[in-house]
Design an enzyme around this catalytic site. Structure first.
Site, PDB file in Angstrom:
ATOM      1  N   TYR A   1      -5.204  -2.154  -0.033  1.00 32.23           N
ATOM      2  CA  TYR A   1      -5.146  -2.126  -1.484  1.00 32.23           C
ATOM      3  C   TYR A   1      -6.556  -2.352  -2.020  1.00 32.23           C
ATOM      4  CZ  TYR A   1      -4.198  -3.544  -6.292  1.00 32.23           C
ATOM      5  OH  TYR A   1      -4.201  -3.636  -7.655  1.00 32.23           O
TER       6      TYR A   1
ATOM      7  N   HIS B   1      -4.484   0.509  -8.428  1.00 28.58           N
ATOM      8  CA  HIS B   1      -3.933   0.666  -9.767  1.00 28.58           C
ATOM      9  C   HIS B   1      -5.071   1.054 -10.710  1.00 28.58           C
ATOM     10  CE1 HIS B   1      -1.013  -2.168  -7.932  1.00 28.58           C
ATOM     11  NE2 HIS B   1      -0.144  -1.433  -8.595  1.00 28.58           N
TER      12      HIS B   1
END
Length: 165
Positions: free
Chosen positions: A78, A116
């Site tokens: 991530y 994100h």
């Protein structure tokens, strides 16, 4: 900058002794405050978090964390943050940081990298798409205290390296 003048960019690991550089960059780059867990994750990720230096000035960083996928226990990466100070954008520094992480994933047979991005951050979305990231999900009200609060999940699936026989 004069024509023909080559300025070196280099990457350095995020460590206890330089974590303040990452904190200062994050304050300058992002509208979000990052907590101690973020910095602990960045330190724990080892080679997956880097500071970028331009002519010995810290101008950018990538900070990642490893996560286990719920279903198969596979590790994925991530990207918590990737940023370069505005005057140094367009010089390939963000590309160098992102390619470093993508190359590490390939070498370690990590097949998924994701992040994100705020839905109105068109520059970031187009940047990541150049590297094979695709919008895989939209999350409503992901962010608090910034507008718009929605984000896209951008994911890049990498083919594992061929195994040696």
């Amino acid at each position: 900058m004069g024509v023909g003048r080559e300025v070196s960019t280099s990457l350095d690991g995020v460590r206890d002794k330089n974590i303040m550089q990452l904190k200062k960059l994050n304050i300058a780059l992002f509208p979000v405050h990052y907590n101690d867990k973020y910095y602990a994750d960045a330190l724990a990720s080892g080679e997956f978090s880097k500071l970028a230096y331009y002519s010995d000035i810290c101008v950018g960083a990538i900070a990642c964390r490893h996560e286990k996928k719920e279903n198969g226990g596979q590790v994925r990466v991530y990207i918590m943050t990737l940023g370069v100070l505005a005057p140094y954008r367009g010089l390939g520094i963000g590309t160098k940081l992102l390619n470093h992480v993508i190359d590490l994933c390939s070498k370690q047979n990590i097949s998924e990298v994701y992040l994100h991005v705020q839905t109105n951050n068109e520059d970031a979305i187009s940047f990541y798409k150049k590297f094979g990231f695709e919008i895989t999900e939209t999350i409503q009200n992901y962010y608090t205290n910034i507008t718009p609060p929605d984000c896209y999940v951008l994911t890049r699936y990498t083919a594992p390296s061929p195994t040696k026989k």
